[in-house]
Motif scaffolding. Structure first.
Motif, PDB file in Angstrom:
ATOM      1  N   GLY A 286      15.521  73.027  38.676  1.00  0.00           N
ATOM      2  CA  GLY A 286      14.859  71.738  38.783  1.00  0.00           C
ATOM      3  C   GLY A 286      14.172  71.345  37.498  1.00  0.00           C
ATOM      4  N   ILE A 287      13.392  70.289  37.585  1.00  0.00           N
ATOM      5  CA  ILE A 287      12.670  69.747  36.433  1.00  0.00           C
ATOM      6  C   ILE A 287      11.209  70.162  36.523  1.00  0.00           C
ATOM      7  CG2 ILE A 287      12.012  67.628  35.226  1.00  0.00           C
ATOM      8  CD1 ILE A 287      14.453  66.293  36.613  1.00  0.00           C
ATOM      9  N   TYR A 288      10.675  70.593  35.401  1.00  0.00           N
ATOM     10  CA  TYR A 288       9.273  70.983  35.307  1.00  0.00           C
ATOM     11  C   TYR A 288       8.636  70.184  34.173  1.00  0.00           C
ATOM     12  CZ  TYR A 288      10.657  74.900  38.265  1.00  0.00           C
ATOM     13  OH  TYR A 288      11.154  75.672  39.295  1.00  0.00           O
ATOM     14  N   HIS A 289       7.385  69.782  34.410  1.00  0.00           N
ATOM     15  CA  HIS A 289       6.735  68.917  33.433  1.00  0.00           C
ATOM     16  C   HIS A 289       5.325  69.405  33.119  1.00  0.00           C
ATOM     17  CE1 HIS A 289       3.864  65.469  32.825  1.00  0.00           C
ATOM     18  NE2 HIS A 289       4.588  65.420  31.722  1.00  0.00           N
ATOM     19  N   VAL A 290       4.964  69.327  31.854  1.00  0.00           N
ATOM     20  CA  VAL A 290       3.600  69.594  31.402  1.00  0.00           C
ATOM     21  C   VAL A 290       3.103  68.338  30.694  1.00  0.00           C
ATOM     22  CG1 VAL A 290       2.102  70.995  29.956  1.00  0.00           C
ATOM     23  CG2 VAL A 290       4.061  72.051  31.116  1.00  0.00           C
ATOM     24  N   GLU A 291       1.973  67.824  31.142  1.00  0.00           N
ATOM     25  CA  GLU A 291       1.422  66.604  30.546  1.00  0.00           C
ATOM     26  C   GLU A 291       0.815  66.909  29.180  1.00  0.00           C
ATOM     27  OE1 GLU A 291       0.649  62.436  30.719  1.00  0.00           O
ATOM     28  OE2 GLU A 291       1.892  63.765  31.947  1.00  0.00           O
ATOM     29  N   LYS A 292       1.210  66.093  28.195  1.00  0.00           N
ATOM     30  CA  LYS A 292       0.663  66.222  26.845  1.00  0.00           C
ATOM     31  C   LYS A 292       0.788  64.877  26.159  1.00  0.00           C
ATOM     32  CE  LYS A 292      -0.744  68.515  23.109  1.00  0.00           C
ATOM     33  NZ  LYS A 292      -2.122  69.058  23.020  1.00  0.00           N
ATOM     34  N   ASP A 293      -0.311  64.390  25.617  1.00  0.00           N
ATOM     35  CA  ASP A 293      -0.322  63.074  24.989  1.00  0.00           C
ATOM     36  C   ASP A 293       0.291  63.162  23.592  1.00  0.00           C
ATOM     37  OD1 ASP A 293      -0.727  60.473  24.349  1.00  0.00           O
ATOM     38  OD2 ASP A 293      -2.904  60.597  24.165  1.00  0.00           O
ATOM     39  N   ILE A 294       1.616  63.045  23.555  1.00  0.00           N
ATOM     40  CA  ILE A 294       2.364  63.068  22.294  1.00  0.00           C
ATOM     41  C   ILE A 294       3.343  61.900  22.305  1.00  0.00           C
ATOM     42  CG2 ILE A 294       2.153  65.538  21.818  1.00  0.00           C
ATOM     43  CD1 ILE A 294       4.805  65.995  23.210  1.00  0.00           C
ATOM     44  N   PRO A 295       3.764  61.433  21.129  1.00  0.00           N
ATOM     45  CA  PRO A 295       4.601  60.224  21.084  1.00  0.00           C
ATOM     46  C   PRO A 295       6.026  60.428  21.549  1.00  0.00           C
ATOM     47  CG  PRO A 295       4.229  61.088  18.872  1.00  0.00           C
ATOM     48  CD  PRO A 295       3.338  61.861  19.793  1.00  0.00           C
ATOM     49  N   GLN A 296       6.500  61.676  21.572  1.00  0.00           N
ATOM     50  CA  GLN A 296       7.854  61.971  22.024  1.00  0.00           C
ATOM     51  C   GLN A 296       7.813  63.056  23.087  1.00  0.00           C
ATOM     52  OE1 GLN A 296       9.853  63.013  18.264  1.00  0.00           O
ATOM     53  NE2 GLN A 296      10.933  61.073  18.392  1.00  0.00           N
ATOM     54  N   GLY A 297       8.883  63.124  23.876  1.00  0.00           N
ATOM     55  CA  GLY A 297       9.010  64.219  24.819  1.00  0.00           C
ATOM     56  C   GLY A 297       9.732  65.393  24.176  1.00  0.00           C
ATOM     57  N   LYS A 298       9.240  66.599  24.439  1.00  0.00           N
ATOM     58  CA  LYS A 298       9.889  67.816  23.947  1.00  0.00           C
ATOM     59  C   LYS A 298      10.527  68.520  25.135  1.00  0.00           C
ATOM     60  CE  LYS A 298       6.735  68.442  20.045  1.00  0.00           C
ATOM     61  NZ  LYS A 298       7.715  68.447  18.950  1.00  0.00           N
ATOM     62  N   VAL A 299      11.772  68.959  24.968  1.00  0.00           N
ATOM     63  CA  VAL A 299      12.570  69.387  26.115  1.00  0.00           C
ATOM     64  C   VAL A 299      13.321  70.681  25.833  1.00  0.00           C
ATOM     65  CG1 VAL A 299      14.428  68.712  27.695  1.00  0.00           C
ATOM     66  CG2 VAL A 299      12.897  66.958  26.747  1.00  0.00           C
ATOM     67  N   ARG A 300      13.382  71.535  26.865  1.00  0.00           N
ATOM     68  CA  ARG A 300      14.318  72.658  26.888  1.00  0.00           C
ATOM     69  C   ARG A 300      15.023  72.656  28.235  1.00  0.00           C
ATOM     70  NH1 ARG A 300      11.911  78.191  24.110  1.00  0.00           N
ATOM     71  NH2 ARG A 300      11.251  77.259  22.131  1.00  0.00           N
ATOM     72  N   ILE A 301      16.299  72.995  28.203  1.00  0.00           N
ATOM     73  CA  ILE A 301      17.122  73.069  29.416  1.00  0.00           C
ATOM     74  C   ILE A 301      17.947  74.351  29.337  1.00  0.00           C
ATOM     75  CG2 ILE A 301      18.839  71.919  30.865  1.00  0.00           C
ATOM     76  CD1 ILE A 301      18.240  69.333  29.321  1.00  0.00           C
ATOM     77  N   GLY A 302      18.012  75.111  30.416  1.00  0.00           N
ATOM     78  CA  GLY A 302      18.846  76.296  30.352  1.00  0.00           C
ATOM     79  C   GLY A 302      18.803  77.141  31.597  1.00  0.00           C
ATOM     80  N   ASN A 303      19.449  78.295  31.506  1.00  0.00           N
ATOM     81  CA  ASN A 303      19.499  79.229  32.627  1.00  0.00           C
ATOM     82  C   ASN A 303      19.560  80.654  32.116  1.00  0.00           C
ATOM     83  OD1 ASN A 303      22.626  78.135  32.369  1.00  0.00           O
ATOM     84  ND2 ASN A 303      22.556  80.340  32.719  1.00  0.00           N
ATOM     85  N   LEU A 304      19.140  81.583  32.977  1.00  0.00           N
ATOM     86  CA  LEU A 304      19.222  83.001  32.654  1.00  0.00           C
ATOM     87  C   LEU A 304      20.664  83.494  32.750  1.00  0.00           C
ATOM     88  CD1 LEU A 304      16.165  84.578  34.503  1.00  0.00           C
ATOM     89  CD2 LEU A 304      16.493  84.388  32.027  1.00  0.00           C
TER      90      LEU A 304
END
Length: 515
Positions: A286-304
């Motif tokens: 699923g999707i997990y989110h951490v709130e942080k006041d930054i101008p862009q979104g930083k993303v990682r996607i993957g699996n074990l």
């Protein structure tokens, strides 16, 4: 005769280059009768043939069983020694996370032998030597770089650091305050926050791969704990040595025999499990989110993925070719071309399969994009994952990837230091040297069907997690043109992770979280 005497106005560096070229025959006249083409493109060169070095030729074993790799190179008066140990943060007690790392740091910073920290620093600097010590999850490492004329004294200092660290109280107090300040600031950096929460998700907060030091762990570590960990963990039986440069093999082996033979006994030394155990469950997709006041979104996607425990398995070659095509080759990769070149959604984007022979492996993709296009970039990356699973790669892509991997292979062995490092790592991982002999042949044998089979087995969209750091209110609606929003990705369900106190990593109340 001065070879540059008649080259007026030439800078000293250029004059030296001209002289060297003259000495090596770079500017020598062609041999009699040799035909010189009219144009450069008509030059014909013989094929470059590279034979993989035989690691067995440089491997040695001391009387106490310690492996030593020695690669002589007398081109320059330089010597490099490195020792790797099968220890690390996986040995940290639960209430003293960071002990292995702090011990390694203070071995170098806290003085050694008869020298105070200041005296040790001054002497190492005077000799123009470099000594470093560090510890990671599954490896501790110490290295020495020095020049031949002062090698003996530099080696003396190096063994003082390894065997007789002083763990000076004053230096340790300063280091602890520096670490404490780093802990206070670790939520300030969005990349650090992304990496921390990613490890929490993938490996679990209680796993040695996921856990992080807190102020409580730091306060629980005293000077005596460092000395005790060093005594029990920094042991010859855990070591693999590599030596390269201007040394004599027989002489350095004799020195190591003597030095390691004098290492004090430790009846209660750690009985190190190898590889370290790891049984954390896989994260819920699923999707997990951490709130942080930054101008862009930083993303990682993957699996074990499973731990890689077979160096003979030809699937590894197929995974490497697949990985190169999909996201690991920079500007030629599919993910970079689609996300950056075609759509202009990110400055950089890519992915990599992390082979881990000592713990679970993982595939992960990463990028950062403006908030409104985080979803679209993620949709494209996941689309490329599904495409490489469902469609054979083109002959052109396959050939380019294999040629790139095979043609860059010789660079792994381009220096004595590189060769010593590779073959010592073989010993550290208990990997047979035939792995490198087979490597190019296995890469060249990979087919489009092999790539697709590897992608289907190891890239698992149904098991993937997506971690996003940024302003959710701006990220969630997605692309203004309606091409993708966050509900279109994975299962569309979002888990909002709590903000964490930087010192304790305890969850903050909603009022205390960054918005």
């Amino acid at each position: 005769m001065n070879a540059t005497k008649n080259v007026p106005g030439t800078a000293p560096g250029i004059r030296r280059l001209v002289a060297a070229a003259a000495l090596t025959g770079l500017f020598a006249a062609p041999a009699a009768g040799q035909d010189i083409p009219d144009r450069p493109e008509e030059l014909v060169f013989p094929d470059f043939l590279f034979e993989t070095p035989d690691g067995g030729d440089v491997h040695h074993r001391l009387a106490n069983g310690v492996p030593v790799v020695i690669v002589e190179d007398h081109t320059l008066p330089l010597v490099r020694l490195a020792v790797s140990l099968r220890i690390g943060s996986f040995l940290d007690p639960e209430d003293q996370v960071g002990l292995a790392s702090l011990t390694a740091t203070m071995m170098r910073e806290g003085g050694a032998g008869d020298r105070t920290p200041e005296e040790l620093d001054e002497r190492i600097e005077f000799l123009a030597a470099r000594i470093s010590v560090s510890a990671q999850d599954t490896e501790a490492r110490a290295s020495l770089r020095t020049i031949t004329p002062v090698f003996e004294e530099s080696l003396e200092l190096f063994f003082d650091v390894l065997m007789q660290p002083r763990f000076d109280e004053g230096r340790f107090a300063v280091r602890k305050e520096n670490v404490r300040e780093d802990l206070r600031q670790r939520n300030d950096d969005a990349d650090n926050l992304l990496a921390r929460e990613w490890d929490f998700l993938l490996y679990g907060r209680d796993s040695y791969l996921g856990r992080r030091m807190t102020v409580g762990h730091l306060d629980a570590i005293a000077k005596d704990d460092l000395a005790e960990f060093h005594r029990r963990a920094w042991r010859p039986e855990h070591m693999v040595w590599s030596v390269s440069g201007d040394v004599d093999t027989a002489e350095i082996l004799a020195v190591l025999e003597e030095r390691l033979g004098a290492w004090p006994e430790a009846p209660d030394a750690f009985d190190v499990p190898w590889p370290p155990p790891h049984d954390a469950p896989a994260p819920a997709p699923g999707i997990y989110h951490v709130e942080k006041d930054i101008p862009q979104g930083k993303v990682r996607i993957g699996n074990l993925a499973p731990r890689w425990d077979s160096w003979d398995n030809p699937e590894r070659a197929a995974i490497q070719v697949m990985d190169h095509i999909l996201g690991a080759s920079g500007f030629t990769s599919r993910i970079m071309q689609r996300v950056r070149s075609d759509e202009g959604l990110a400055y950089g984007a890519g992915g990599r399969f992390g082979f881990n022979p000592l713990g679970p492996s993982a595939y992960s993709m990463g990028y950062q994009s403006k908030s409104s296009t985080v979803a679209l970039a993620g949709a494209i990356a996941l689309e490329e994952v599904r495409r490489i699973r469902d469609e054979p790669v083109s002959p052109e892509e396959l050939d380019l990837a294999k040629r790139s991997l095979v043609d860059s292979f010789p660079r792994r062995f381009e220096s004595a230091q590189a060769r010593a490092g590779i073959f010592a790592n073989d010993a550290f991982l208990r990997r047979d040297h035939g792995y490198w002999i087979r490597w190019r042949e296995q890469i060249e044998a990979v087919t489009a069907d092999d790539v697709m089979a590897a992608a289907r087995k190891y890239l698992r969209p149904e098991e993937m997690v997506m971690l996003v750091v940024g302003v959710w209110e701006d990220i969630a609606p997605g692309d203004p043109e309606g091409r993708a929003d966050m509900t279109d990705l994975l299962n569309g369900e979002v888990t909002h992770l709590p903000g964490r106190d930087p010192l304790t990593l305890e969850a903050l109340s909603p009022e205390g979280q960054e918005r």
